[in-house]
Design a protein around this motif. Structure first.
Motif, PDB file in Angstrom:
ATOM      1  N   TYR A  36       0.833  -1.199   0.000  1.00 53.97           N
ATOM      2  CA  TYR A  36       0.000   0.000   0.000  1.00 53.97           C
ATOM      3  C   TYR A  36       0.871   1.253   0.000  1.00 53.97           C
ATOM      4  CZ  TYR A  36      -4.667  -2.001   0.842  1.00 53.97           C
ATOM      5  OH  TYR A  36      -5.874  -2.643   0.713  1.00 53.97           O
ATOM      6  N   ASN A  37       1.828   1.290   0.923  1.00 61.60           N
ATOM      7  CA  ASN A  37       2.688   2.470   1.074  1.00 61.60           C
ATOM      8  C   ASN A  37       3.499   2.744  -0.176  1.00 61.60           C
ATOM      9  OD1 ASN A  37       1.767   2.877   3.690  1.00 61.60           O
ATOM     10  ND2 ASN A  37       3.426   1.692   4.619  1.00 61.60           N
ATOM     11  N   ILE A  38       4.023   1.677  -0.794  1.00 58.96           N
ATOM     12  CA  ILE A  38       4.831   1.849  -2.004  1.00 58.96           C
ATOM     13  C   ILE A  38       3.991   2.436  -3.134  1.00 58.96           C
ATOM     14  CG2 ILE A  38       6.034   0.612  -3.853  1.00 58.96           C
ATOM     15  CD1 ILE A  38       7.082  -1.312  -1.707  1.00 58.96           C
ATOM     16  N   LEU A  39       2.783   1.915  -3.309  1.00 62.61           N
ATOM     17  CA  LEU A  39       1.907   2.405  -4.370  1.00 62.61           C
ATOM     18  C   LEU A  39       1.489   3.851  -4.132  1.00 62.61           C
ATOM     19  CD1 LEU A  39      -0.295  -0.743  -5.056  1.00 62.61           C
ATOM     20  CD2 LEU A  39       1.305   0.344  -6.643  1.00 62.61           C
ATOM     21  N   TYR A  40       1.204   4.183  -2.878  1.00 57.31           N
ATOM     22  CA  TYR A  40       0.849   5.566  -2.569  1.00 57.31           C
ATOM     23  C   TYR A  40       2.028   6.501  -2.813  1.00 57.31           C
ATOM     24  CZ  TYR A  40      -3.857   5.006  -0.676  1.00 57.31           C
ATOM     25  OH  TYR A  40      -5.212   4.793  -0.552  1.00 57.31           O
ATOM     26  N   GLN A  41       3.240   6.029  -2.525  1.00 58.60           N
ATOM     27  CA  GLN A  41       4.434   6.835  -2.791  1.00 58.60           C
ATOM     28  C   GLN A  41       4.602   7.063  -4.283  1.00 58.60           C
ATOM     29  OE1 GLN A  41       6.932   8.515  -1.031  1.00 58.60           O
ATOM     30  NE2 GLN A  41       5.371   8.357   0.565  1.00 58.60           N
ATOM     31  N   ILE A  42       4.395   6.015  -5.078  1.00 56.91           N
ATOM     32  CA  ILE A  42       4.481   6.141  -6.532  1.00 56.91           C
ATOM     33  C   ILE A  42       3.448   7.153  -7.032  1.00 56.91           C
ATOM     34  CG2 ILE A  42       4.107   4.946  -8.731  1.00 56.91           C
ATOM     35  CD1 ILE A  42       5.243   2.422  -7.403  1.00 56.91           C
ATOM     36  N   SER A  43       2.245   7.075  -6.475  1.00 59.62           N
ATOM     37  CA  SER A  43       1.180   7.993  -6.851  1.00 59.62           C
ATOM     38  C   SER A  43       1.557   9.437  -6.538  1.00 59.62           C
ATOM     39  CB  SER A  43      -0.118   7.629  -6.121  1.00 59.62           C
ATOM     40  OG  SER A  43      -1.127   8.578  -6.393  1.00 59.62           O
ATOM     41  N   PHE A  44       2.096   9.658  -5.344  1.00 62.65           N
ATOM     42  CA  PHE A  44       2.422  11.028  -4.946  1.00 62.65           C
ATOM     43  C   PHE A  44       3.618  11.565  -5.728  1.00 62.65           C
ATOM     44  CE2 PHE A  44       4.268  14.261  -2.070  1.00 62.65           C
ATOM     45  CZ  PHE A  44       3.181  15.127  -2.052  1.00 62.65           C
ATOM     46  N   ILE A  45       4.614  10.726  -5.970  1.00 64.20           N
ATOM     47  CA  ILE A  45       5.768  11.150  -6.764  1.00 64.20           C
ATOM     48  C   ILE A  45       5.328  11.506  -8.187  1.00 64.20           C
ATOM     49  CG2 ILE A  45       7.931  10.366  -7.831  1.00 64.20           C
ATOM     50  CD1 ILE A  45       8.402   8.696  -5.285  1.00 64.20           C
ATOM     51  N   SER A  46       4.397  10.728  -8.721  1.00 64.09           N
ATOM     52  CA  SER A  46       3.892  10.985 -10.069  1.00 64.09           C
ATOM     53  C   SER A  46       3.192  12.334 -10.158  1.00 64.09           C
ATOM     54  CB  SER A  46       2.931   9.872 -10.496  1.00 64.09           C
ATOM     55  OG  SER A  46       3.600   8.639 -10.593  1.00 64.09           O
ATOM     56  N   VAL A  47       2.329  12.630  -9.193  1.00 62.11           N
ATOM     57  CA  VAL A  47       1.625  13.913  -9.241  1.00 62.11           C
ATOM     58  C   VAL A  47       2.586  15.058  -8.921  1.00 62.11           C
ATOM     59  CG1 VAL A  47       0.830  13.982  -6.823  1.00 62.11           C
ATOM     60  CG2 VAL A  47      -0.501  15.110  -8.599  1.00 62.11           C
ATOM     61  N   PHE A  48       3.623  14.792  -8.149  1.00 62.15           N
ATOM     62  CA  PHE A  48       4.658  15.797  -7.904  1.00 62.15           C
ATOM     63  C   PHE A  48       5.334  16.184  -9.219  1.00 62.15           C
ATOM     64  CE2 PHE A  48       9.309  16.346  -7.023  1.00 62.15           C
ATOM     65  CZ  PHE A  48       9.220  17.631  -6.499  1.00 62.15           C
ATOM     66  N   LEU A  49       5.654  15.187 -10.039  1.00 60.48           N
ATOM     67  CA  LEU A  49       6.261  15.456 -11.345  1.00 60.48           C
ATOM     68  C   LEU A  49       5.312  16.248 -12.233  1.00 60.48           C
ATOM     69  CD1 LEU A  49       7.949  11.987 -12.020  1.00 60.48           C
ATOM     70  CD2 LEU A  49       9.075  14.131 -11.377  1.00 60.48           C
ATOM     71  N   VAL A  50       4.016  15.922 -12.158  1.00 57.60           N
ATOM     72  CA  VAL A  50       3.012  16.669 -12.921  1.00 57.60           C
ATOM     73  C   VAL A  50       3.048  18.146 -12.543  1.00 57.60           C
ATOM     74  CG1 VAL A  50       0.532  17.033 -13.276  1.00 57.60           C
ATOM     75  CG2 VAL A  50       1.462  14.717 -13.237  1.00 57.60           C
ATOM     76  N   GLY A  77      -0.006  12.019 -14.539  1.00 55.88           N
ATOM     77  CA  GLY A  77      -1.256  12.326 -13.837  1.00 55.88           C
ATOM     78  C   GLY A  77      -2.202  11.146 -13.821  1.00 55.88           C
ATOM     79  N   VAL A  78      -2.334  10.481 -14.962  1.00 54.92           N
ATOM     80  CA  VAL A  78      -3.211   9.309 -15.047  1.00 54.92           C
ATOM     81  C   VAL A  78      -2.661   8.183 -14.173  1.00 54.92           C
ATOM     82  CG1 VAL A  78      -4.065   7.498 -16.589  1.00 54.92           C
ATOM     83  CG2 VAL A  78      -4.116   9.886 -17.325  1.00 54.92           C
ATOM     84  N   LEU A  79      -1.349   7.995 -14.174  1.00 55.14           N
ATOM     85  CA  LEU A  79      -0.739   6.959 -13.336  1.00 55.14           C
ATOM     86  C   LEU A  79      -1.037   7.207 -11.863  1.00 55.14           C
ATOM     87  CD1 LEU A  79       1.114   4.514 -12.902  1.00 55.14           C
ATOM     88  CD2 LEU A  79       3.064   6.102 -12.914  1.00 55.14           C
ATOM     89  N   SER A  80      -0.853   8.444 -11.433  1.00 51.41           N
ATOM     90  CA  SER A  80      -1.114   8.789 -10.037  1.00 51.41           C
ATOM     91  C   SER A  80      -2.570   8.546  -9.661  1.00 51.41           C
ATOM     92  CB  SER A  80      -0.761  10.263  -9.789  1.00 51.41           C
ATOM     93  OG  SER A  80      -1.112  10.656  -8.484  1.00 51.41           O
ATOM     94  N   ALA A  81      -3.471   9.067 -10.486  1.00 52.81           N
ATOM     95  CA  ALA A  81      -4.904   8.950 -10.183  1.00 52.81           C
ATOM     96  C   ALA A  81      -5.382   7.507 -10.275  1.00 52.81           C
ATOM     97  CB  ALA A  81      -5.711   9.832 -11.128  1.00 52.81           C
ATOM     98  N   SER A  82      -4.792   6.714 -11.174  1.00 53.88           N
ATOM     99  CA  SER A  82      -5.234   5.324 -11.324  1.00 53.88           C
ATOM    100  C   SER A  82      -4.957   4.516 -10.059  1.00 53.88           C
ATOM    101  CB  SER A  82      -4.548   4.671 -12.526  1.00 53.88           C
ATOM    102  OG  SER A  82      -3.152   4.526 -12.310  1.00 53.88           O
ATOM    103  N   ILE A  83      -3.875   4.835  -9.380  1.00 54.59           N
ATOM    104  CA  ILE A  83      -3.554   4.140  -8.125  1.00 54.59           C
ATOM    105  C   ILE A  83      -4.564   4.515  -7.044  1.00 54.59           C
ATOM    106  CG2 ILE A  83      -1.856   3.926  -6.260  1.00 54.59           C
ATOM    107  CD1 ILE A  83       0.325   4.319  -8.394  1.00 54.59           C
ATOM    108  N   VAL A  84      -4.803   5.813  -6.902  1.00 51.81           N
ATOM    109  CA  VAL A  84      -5.746   6.292  -5.888  1.00 51.81           C
ATOM    110  C   VAL A  84      -7.151   5.761  -6.157  1.00 51.81           C
ATOM    111  CG1 VAL A  84      -6.896   8.360  -5.000  1.00 51.81           C
ATOM    112  CG2 VAL A  84      -4.421   8.359  -5.340  1.00 51.81           C
TER     113      VAL A  84
END
Length: 200
Positions: A36-50, A77-84
């Motif tokens: 869970y934590n790893i996926l949420y980190q990936i999501s947040f890093i992705s939106v940070f890059l956006v 953005g899609v990658l981040s939102a798809s995880i959430v």
């Protein structure tokens, strides 16, 4: 440009896989908290890059590569939102789930444990994901850009939740960097506009 388009398609492909399988894993699998934590980190890093790509491109206009990377904002953005959204859908389809009913309770929007920021992030992520396509652009017209500005709400709500609920040092840095870049890009825009007006 071709490499950027290929990478964009890879990001979108990964997002589709996540949307297809993550809800099932959440609802019927046995995901560890670490996953869970790893996926949420990936999501947040992705939106940070956006959030940093556009202001960086606006400030450093001579760096042509940054302008090209703006195209990747959609993929990240899609990658981040798809995880959430994947996690949210998983919670909804879990057997005997009361997730949707809980949305109409005060506890769902409570500031306790800063959970309200996570839920705001979930809902804005869902809206952004649904509207991240050409059909939505055509149907919504000018309003599409207004809806996409929810990316700021999505990013800051997620960042605030990670800072206060999860004690994330990276989230503190990310929030600070994005805020500084947005202010800097705004100031640069004003300076350039004044210079153009002075030449007229």
């Amino acid at each position: 440009m071709k490499k950027i388009n290929i990478f964009q398609n890879i990001l979108l492909g990964i997002s589709l896989i996540i949307l297809a399988y993550l809800p099932l894993l959440v609802a019927f699998g046995d995901m560890s908290m670490n996953a869970y934590n790893i996926l949420y980190q990936i999501s947040f890093i992705s939106v940070f890059l956006v959030m940093i790509i556009r202001p960086l491109a606006d400030v450093f206009v001579k760096w042509k590569i940054l302008r090209k990377l703006v195209l990747l904002r959609k993929g990240f953005g899609v990658l981040s939102a798809s995880i959430v959204v994947g996690f949210m859908v998983g919670d909804i389809i879990t057997p005997y789930s009361t997730y949707i009913l809980s949305m109409f309770t005060a506890k769902y929007w409570s500031l306790e444990n800063y959970i309200v920021f996570a839920h705001i992030g979930n809902l804005t992520g869902l809206i952004l994901l649904i509207t991240s396509n050409k059909l939505s652009m055509i149907m919504m017209g000018r309003n599409w850009k207004r809806v996409q500005k929810l990316a700021y709400v999505y990013f800051y709500s997620g960042g605030i939740y990670e800072v206060y609920a999860l004690n994330s040092d990276f989230a503190i840095i990310a929030l600070s960097v994005v805020t500084i870049l947005i202010i800097l890009a705004f100031m640069v825009k004003i300076i350039r506009r004044n210079r153009e007006n002075s030449r007229l």
